[in-house]
Design a protein around this motif. Structure first.
Motif, short mmCIF file in Angstrom:
data_model
loop_
_atom_site.label_atom_id
_atom_site.label_comp_id
_atom_site.label_asym_id
_atom_site.label_seq_id
_atom_site.Cartn_x
_atom_site.Cartn_y
_atom_site.Cartn_z
N HIS A 1 0.85 -1.19 0.00
CA HIS A 1 0.00 0.00 0.00
C HIS A 1 0.89 1.24 0.00
CE1 HIS A 1 -2.89 -3.06 0.95
NE2 HIS A 1 -2.40 -3.24 2.17
N ILE A 2 0.36 2.34 -0.48
CA ILE A 2 1.15 3.54 -0.64
C ILE A 2 1.74 4.03 0.68
CG2 ILE A 2 -0.89 5.03 -0.47
CD1 ILE A 2 2.35 5.63 -2.53
N ASP A 3 1.01 3.83 1.81
CA ASP A 3 1.54 4.31 3.09
C ASP A 3 2.61 3.39 3.67
OD1 ASP A 3 -0.30 2.33 3.57
OD2 ASP A 3 -1.34 3.36 5.21
N VAL A 4 2.92 2.29 2.98
CA VAL A 4 4.09 1.46 3.30
C VAL A 4 5.16 1.65 2.23
CG1 VAL A 4 4.94 -0.90 3.55
CG2 VAL A 4 2.77 -0.24 4.62
N LEU A 5 4.75 1.64 0.98
CA LEU A 5 5.69 1.81 -0.13
C LEU A 5 6.44 3.14 -0.03
CD1 LEU A 5 3.42 0.56 -3.07
CD2 LEU A 5 5.39 -0.65 -2.10
N ILE A 6 5.79 4.15 0.49
CA ILE A 6 6.38 5.49 0.54
C ILE A 6 7.67 5.54 1.35
CG2 ILE A 6 5.19 6.37 2.59
CD1 ILE A 6 5.41 8.26 -0.73
N LEU A 7 7.83 4.56 2.27
CA LEU A 7 9.04 4.53 3.10
C LEU A 7 10.30 4.25 2.27
CD1 LEU A 7 7.94 2.59 6.33
CD2 LEU A 7 8.40 5.04 6.08
N SER A 8 10.12 3.78 1.05
CA SER A 8 11.28 3.55 0.18
C SER A 8 12.04 4.83 -0.08
CB SER A 8 10.82 2.95 -1.16
OG SER A 8 10.12 1.74 -0.95
N LEU A 9 11.38 5.97 0.05
CA LEU A 9 12.05 7.25 -0.18
C LEU A 9 13.12 7.53 0.87
CD1 LEU A 9 8.98 9.48 -1.16
CD2 LEU A 9 10.73 8.52 -2.68
N GLU A 10 13.05 6.80 2.00
CA GLU A 10 14.09 6.97 3.02
C GLU A 10 15.45 6.57 2.47
OE1 GLU A 10 15.01 5.73 7.67
OE2 GLU A 10 13.61 4.55 6.47
N TRP A 11 15.45 5.62 1.52
CA TRP A 11 16.71 5.21 0.90
C TRP A 11 17.39 6.40 0.21
CZ3 TRP A 11 17.62 5.15 -4.48
CH2 TRP A 11 18.88 4.62 -4.85
N LYS A 12 16.58 7.32 -0.29
CA LYS A 12 17.12 8.53 -0.93
C LYS A 12 17.52 9.59 0.11
CE LYS A 12 17.31 9.88 -4.58
NZ LYS A 12 18.52 9.99 -5.43
N GLU A 13 17.44 9.21 1.39
CA GLU A 13 17.79 10.10 2.50
C GLU A 13 16.93 11.35 2.54
OE1 GLU A 13 22.00 10.82 2.35
OE2 GLU A 13 22.49 8.75 2.87
N LEU A 14 15.69 11.19 2.09
CA LEU A 14 14.73 12.28 2.22
C LEU A 14 14.22 12.30 3.66
CD1 LEU A 14 12.65 11.84 -1.06
CD2 LEU A 14 14.53 13.42 -0.63
N PRO A 15 14.08 13.48 4.28
CA PRO A 15 13.59 13.54 5.66
C PRO A 15 12.14 13.08 5.76
CG PRO A 15 13.78 15.75 4.72
CD PRO A 15 14.38 14.81 3.73
N PHE A 16 11.76 12.63 6.94
CA PHE A 16 10.40 12.11 7.13
C PHE A 16 9.34 13.19 6.90
CE2 PHE A 16 12.48 8.55 9.28
CZ PHE A 16 11.77 7.49 8.73
N MET A 17 9.68 14.43 7.16
CA MET A 17 8.74 15.51 6.88
C MET A 17 8.43 15.55 5.38
SD MET A 17 7.01 17.74 8.49
CE MET A 17 6.08 19.26 8.23
N HIS A 18 9.45 15.39 4.54
CA HIS A 18 9.26 15.38 3.09
C HIS A 18 8.44 14.15 2.67
CE1 HIS A 18 10.71 16.39 -1.09
NE2 HIS A 18 10.29 15.13 -1.26
N ILE A 19 8.78 12.99 3.25
CA ILE A 19 8.05 11.76 2.92
C ILE A 19 6.58 11.89 3.31
CG2 ILE A 19 7.89 9.28 3.40
CD1 ILE A 19 10.93 9.32 3.88
N HIS A 20 6.34 12.45 4.50
CA HIS A 20 4.97 12.67 4.96
C HIS A 20 4.20 13.57 4.00
CE1 HIS A 20 1.67 14.31 7.38
NE2 HIS A 20 2.19 15.51 7.18
N GLN A 21 4.80 14.68 3.61
CA GLN A 21 4.12 15.62 2.71
C GLN A 21 3.86 14.99 1.35
OE1 GLN A 21 2.72 18.35 3.34
NE2 GLN A 21 3.55 18.95 5.33
N THR A 22 4.77 14.16 0.89
CA THR A 22 4.57 13.45 -0.39
C THR A 22 3.34 12.56 -0.31
OG1 THR A 22 6.95 13.47 -0.86
CG2 THR A 22 5.60 11.86 -2.05
N LEU A 23 3.20 11.84 0.81
CA LEU A 23 2.05 10.97 0.99
C LEU A 23 0.75 11.77 1.11
CD1 LEU A 23 0.89 8.14 1.33
CD2 LEU A 23 1.47 8.27 3.78
N VAL A 24 0.81 12.88 1.81
CA VAL A 24 -0.38 13.74 1.92
C VAL A 24 -0.85 14.18 0.53
CG1 VAL A 24 -1.19 16.03 2.68
CG2 VAL A 24 0.11 14.57 4.25
N GLU A 25 0.09 14.59 -0.30
CA GLU A 25 -0.27 15.06 -1.63
C GLU A 25 -0.72 13.91 -2.53
OE1 GLU A 25 2.66 19.00 -1.68
OE2 GLU A 25 2.88 17.45 -3.23
#
Length: 523
Positions: free
Chosen positions: A422-446
């Motif tokens: 699901h997207i709210d699990v898959l989105i954690l893959s962005l952590e590999w790109k060293e994106l901060p959790f605030m950015h990951i959260h906003q990406t999921l919101v959008e």
């Protein structure tokens, strides 16, 4: 009115007259005396009568003296017998006291052992007092750190009779099995020794199954808990039944031992920290001089250091999660789209009833990583509220980092996204790109907003985005280069549509989503 039967006649030889007197039935010797007072020969008068009387009186005196003597002897004998009884009683009491003391010692040292097919469980201090909190601690080859951790747990402000510690030893090959004999703890202590290594999820589940408390605290075996640790976890759950409380987001590390397998960064960090304290610096310098002759951990922190908090001079904060964005959402992570990442099993508490509802740890997760997030995700989907509390922090005793862990982590993350694609699990893959959790959260919101506002548009872009997120973890797990995640032929219809849809994201206000998509699409 005179009672006739109570009186009698008697003869007085001195005046030869008879008199009336009251009968005396108190003692049989009186009758003997009266009988002897009667003259045998009526002719014998005067002195002879007095002599007889005197002789009788002397005899009676002897009898009375003898009786008094016998009475005294009887009293003495009775007293002696009584004293003997008291002595025996006292001796018995002393014996019982000795037995009681022995029983108390035996009860303290007594260990109940049960042998199961997969493990053996030994229980120390197996009292019947109701347990409120069960601490489940898995450990594997962390003998030195775990010993200090148990000492820290013995100093808790929470009533000792109301919590238990369940140490699950996942078939360690070091001296961990000696802990049961060595530790002197005031709480109920369950030591579970696995017969073969089963992994973190399995051993935690075994601990859960033997837990008596309604509240469970998961704590890694190398975590050093401050005195109010249990109390601060427990207070949150007293009035609310649907919580997960974590101190792991406020991570504190500490070097309690010099470990031979520290990497270069850890050694450099430790050298910096020992400079804060002359004694720690001296210990480290001694180790430096002799380390080539030793391959065993060198102790830095003692139990006295824990009592006085001196060990904190070798501690350091690691606020990765908070600094990556979580601090913006407050203690209860209000509005945060990924609260389940707060379920970090190194230091987290949850009611047993919530686990029964959501399920225990998934035992297909073997090795390091993601097994706790996967359980946290199920708790999140069942409506559990997540709480971050800095007062529940514990100190992680640093140890060598196995190179195996990186591969294990990606392997378990791959299991996670396979189980919940699901997207709210898959989105954690962005952590590999060293994106901060605030950015990951906003990406999921959008992304969620895009789904809501344009349910029939952006289908190609949304499909491509989810596919790329999945492939990041798949490639990492397979050891492949993370590149060309969605490679389409030039001029293909799908490629053209994706580019057209992407161009409209920013104008419509989806800046974070556009940025995240762009960073992985052009890899």
């Amino acid at each position: 009115m005179i009672k006739i039967d109570s009186y009698e006649y008697y003869y007085n030889p001195e005046d030869g007259k008879y008199y009336i007197r009251k009968k005396n039935n108190a003692h049989p010797l009186k009758k003997v005396k009266d009988k002897l007072n009667k003259p045998k020969d009526k002719k014998n008068k005067g002195n002879r009568s007095e002599d007889s009387t005197n002789k009788v009186n002397k005899s009676l005196d002897k009898v009375n003296t003898a009786n008094e003597t016998n009475k005294s002897r009887d009293k003495v004998n009775t007293a002696n017998e009584t004293n003997k009884l008291y002595d025996k009683a006292n001796a018995m009491n002393e014996t019982n006291k000795s037995y009681d003391k022995a029983d108390a010692v035996n009860e303290t040292n007594k260990v109940d052992i049960t042998d199961y097919p997969l493990y053996k469980m030994s229980i120390k201090n197996n009292h019947k007092h109701p347990i409120k909190v069960s601490i489940v601690m898995p450990t594997y080859n962390k003998y030195h750190q775990t010993s200090l951790s148990l000492y820290g747990l013995s100093k808790q402000t929470f009533p000792h009779a109301e919590y238990e510690v369940i140490l699950v030893d996942d078939a360690s090959s070091d001296n961990t099995s000696n802990i049961l004999k060595e530790v002197d703890v005031p709480f109920k202590f369950k030591y579970i020794q696995m017969k073969q290594n089963k992994g973190r999820s399995s051993v935690r589940n075994i601990g859960i199954n033997h837990a008596e408390g309604d509240l469970l605290i998961f704590l890694d075996g190398e975590m050093l808990a401050p005195p109010a640790f249990i109390e601060n976890h427990y207070k949150h759950h007293v009035h609310e039944s649907n919580l997960v409380v974590t101190g792991a987001m406020h991570y504190e590390g500490v070097y309690t031992f010099i470990m031979p397998d520290y990497n270069e960064d850890q050694v450099a960090h430790l050298k910096e920290l020992v400079g804060r304290d002359p004694e720690y610096r001296r210990l480290y310098e001694n180790y430096e001089q002799t380390k080539q002759h030793s391959n065993v951990p060198c102790p830095l922190v003692t139990k006295e250091d824990i009592d006085t908090n001196r060990f904190q001079r070798l501690s350091f904060p690691n606020r990765y999660f908070l600094n990556s964005g979580l601090k913006h959402f407050g203690e209860r992570l209000e509005g945060f789209t990924l609260p389940y990442i707060a379920f970090l099993s190194g230091n987290v508490s949850v009611r047993k009833a919530n686990l029964k509802k959501s399920g225990l740890f998934d035992e297909t997760f073997v090795g390091y990583g993601a097994e706790d997030w996967e359980l946290g995700y199920r708790l999140y989907k069942n409506g559990v509220q997540f709480v971050l509390d800095p007062s529940t922090v514990a100190y992680h005793q640093e140890h060598g980092i196995s190179k195996r862990k990186v591969k294990e982590q990606w392997g378990n993350h791959y299991r996670f996204v396979n189980k919940h694609p699901h997207i709210d699990v898959l989105i954690l893959s962005l952590e590999w790109k060293e994106l901060p959790f605030m950015h990951i959260h906003q990406t999921l919101v959008e992304y969620n907003e895009l789904e809501e506002r344009f349910p029939d548009e952006y289908n190609e872009l949304k499909h491509a985005f989810c596919t790329m997120l999945f492939r990041i973890i798949e490639y990492l797990n397979n050891g492949q280069p993370v590149t060309k995640l969605y490679d389409l032929p030039e001029g293909s219809e799908e490629r053209i549509k994706i580019h057209q849809q992407f161009e409209t994201l920013r104008p419509r206000g989806f800046d974070y989503l556009a940025s995240s998509f762009e960073q992985i699409y052009y890899l």
